[in-house]
Write an enzyme that holds these catalytic residues in place. Structure first.
Site, PDB file in Angstrom:
ATOM      1  CB  SER A   1      40.698  57.138  36.283  1.00 26.11           C
ATOM      2  OG  SER A   1      40.904  57.085  37.888  1.00 26.11           O
TER       3      SER A   1
ATOM      4  CD  GLU B   1      39.223  45.945  35.047  1.00 25.56           C
ATOM      5  OE1 GLU B   1      40.282  45.861  36.517  1.00 25.56           O
ATOM      6  OE2 GLU B   1      39.299  47.182  34.117  1.00 25.56           O
TER       7      GLU B   1
ATOM      8  CE  LYS C   1      45.395  53.447  36.382  1.00 23.01           C
ATOM      9  NZ  LYS C   1      44.461  52.852  37.488  1.00 23.01           N
TER      10      LYS C   1
ATOM     11  CG  HIS D   1      53.087  27.551  38.138  1.00 23.03           C
ATOM     12  ND1 HIS D   1      52.990  26.267  39.114  1.00 23.03           N
ATOM     13  CD2 HIS D   1      53.811  25.721  37.545  1.00 23.03           C
ATOM     14  CE1 HIS D   1      53.429  25.123  38.593  1.00 23.03           C
ATOM     15  NE2 HIS D   1      53.579  24.486  37.279  1.00 23.03           N
TER      16      HIS D   1
END
Ligand code: ARG
Length: 460
Positions: free
Chosen positions: A278, A291, A284, A157
């Site tokens: 970024s 992803e 960043k 979980h």
């Protein structure tokens, strides 16, 4: 002018919009090598049964070989009027050989031809994916050595649960990819059946030898029903299903590593070569590769749905709908291949931040289950032990300490079966060391599995 390939019965030429709408050369050109291999085997068989002379066969073989080279050099122009790769290659042959070229399509239809090409293509694709999966597994196994002794929190979980060895995590992925490889092997067996000779749908009256063609092309079997062989694409769907599960497994890995490499987790350092920045926030460093691996699973699963819906309720035998099988097949293959090509070096190059992991390993009471099992070994019934440890955890939380920080007298007040030996199972490392069952995260068990994987993958 009506179509030179099939226009005999026609009195009107094809509308230009129809040509554009029906062409598949834009994507089925990828089948050129399989189409030529199939045609060569077919011609050789035609010669051995007397439907071609040896000389005609030799001319055809030579010219097909030449056409292949031309296609590889980009020297054969593709045009929508010739519809698909089969017509392009045949037309080039006829242009060069005249009547001899016109004999190649004896006892053959594009329906069994495309099914054959596709089976040859899927067979190779299966092998290419299998090889890349094996490389990814090897990258994980190599990590097991590097990350030896590293204990991570195991989650259920997404909450801290029990301590787990890093190697146990890596081998979990090896297992998943091994089942994927098993699925590919199953799919390969059912793919490796020759449809050629089924002709349009009913077979042929000509004295062909399908078993010879199968032998020449490395097919294990010859299809036993021409209606079935020309109409089904279940082998394509099986392959794309296998690809979908590979993509699903990769997406779990990607998701986990995205989390692990956050400031919040801080378990994993991703190499900058696999990150992007970024355009507005200068600080960043984003895990875009992971992803995209996660995101591309959607695409592969979408391809699978497209294929399933395509074949649903199609009547026998060949229908032009089936031309729509190629793009989702090629797309899912390319996508998963590219994901695997990046996953393997990424798995090899990422680094666990062992100090950061260790710093917070005391959080989350990862040793609570080990304590419960200790009490069971001391004779406490499981339900009772569970309740006692729950109470001990509550006390520890209230005090902001670990279970190992509770004095023995207090432990005994709640769990009377405790003796001084209890401290041997407390703390994440000692708790991790208690695991012994087959397939568990215990060190000995994991070592056995690492050895087994090394053998299976042939790594020294
Ligand atoms: N381009 C077609 C396909 O991919 C080849 C078979 C065409 N057969 C036909 N009878 N029109 O399915």
């Amino acid at each position: 002018m009506t179509n030179p390939t099939w226009g005999g019965v026609f009195q009107q030429p094809t509308d230009i919009r129809v040509q554009r709408f029906t062409e598949s050369i834009a994507f089925d050109r990828r089948l050129y090598a399989q189409d030529i291999a199939g045609s060569i085997a077919h011609a050789q068989m035609l010669a051995s049964v007397g439907l071609l002379t040896a000389d005609e066969c030799q001319q055809i073989e030579q010219e097909l070989d030449h056409i292949r080279q031309q296609i590889e050099q980009g020297a054969l122009p593709f045009s929508p009027e010739l519809e698909d790769i089969h017509m392009h290659i045949e037309r080039a042959l006829v242009e060069r050989l005249g009547d001899v070229g016109r004999k190649l399509h004896t006892a053959r239809s594009r329906n069994d031809q495309v099914a054959t090409d596709l089976r040859l293509w899927v067979r190779e694709a299966v092998d290419a994916i299998d090889e890349r999966l094996q490389r990814l597994q090897a990258a994980f196994v190599a990590r097991c050595e590097r990350d030896r002794g590293c204990v991570l929190p195991g989650y259920t979980h997404l909450r801290r649960a029990q301590p787990v060895l890093a190697a146990h995590y890596w081998l979990a992925y090896c297992e998943k990819f091994q089942r994927d490889r098993g699925r590919l092997a199953d799919c390969r067996r059912r793919t490796n059946v020759l449809p050629l000779g089924s002709a349009a749908l009913a077979g042929t009256s000509l004295p062909i030898d399908r078993h010879e063609v199968a032998r020449r092309l490395g097919f294990d079997e010859v299809s036993a029903n021409s209606l079935d062989a020309t109409s089904d694409r279940d082998f394509v769907i099986e392959f794309v299903f296998a690809l979908s599960l590979i993509a699903a497994h990769l997406s779990t890995l990607a998701e986990e590593w995205i989390l692990w490499s956050t400031t919040e987790f801080g378990f994993l350092k991703l190499p900058q070569a696999y990150c992007t920045g970024s355009s507005i926030m200068p600080q960043k460093i984003n895990p875009d590769v992971l992803e995209l691996i996660r995101g591309k699973a959607a695409r592969v699963m979408g391809d699978l749905m497209r294929l399933l819906i395509l074949v649903k309720a199609l009547p026998l035998a060949y229908n032009r709908d089936l031309q729509e099988d190629k793009e989702p097949l090629f797309d899912s293959y390319d996508t998963v291949r590219d994901c695997l090509e990046l996953a393997a070096p990424l798995v090899a190059a990422a680094e666990l931040d062992r100090a950061a992991i260790a710093r917070r390993l005391d959080e989350g009471y990862l040793d609570a289950t080990a304590l419960m099992e200790y009490l069971i070994r001391q004779g406490t019934p499981q339900r009772t032990a569970h309740a006692q440890v729950g109470q001990l955890v509550r006390v520890a939380i209230e005090r902001g300490v670990g279970l190992q920080d509770l004095p023995l007298a207090e432990m005994r007040a709640i769990a009377p079966a405790c003796d001084a030996g209890v401290y041997e199972v407390l703390g994440p490392y000692r708790a991790a060391a208690t695991l012994t069952s087959y397939g568990s995260s215990g060190e000995h068990q994991v070592d056995l599995q690492v050895q087994a994987w090394k053998q299976r993958l042939g790594i020294g």
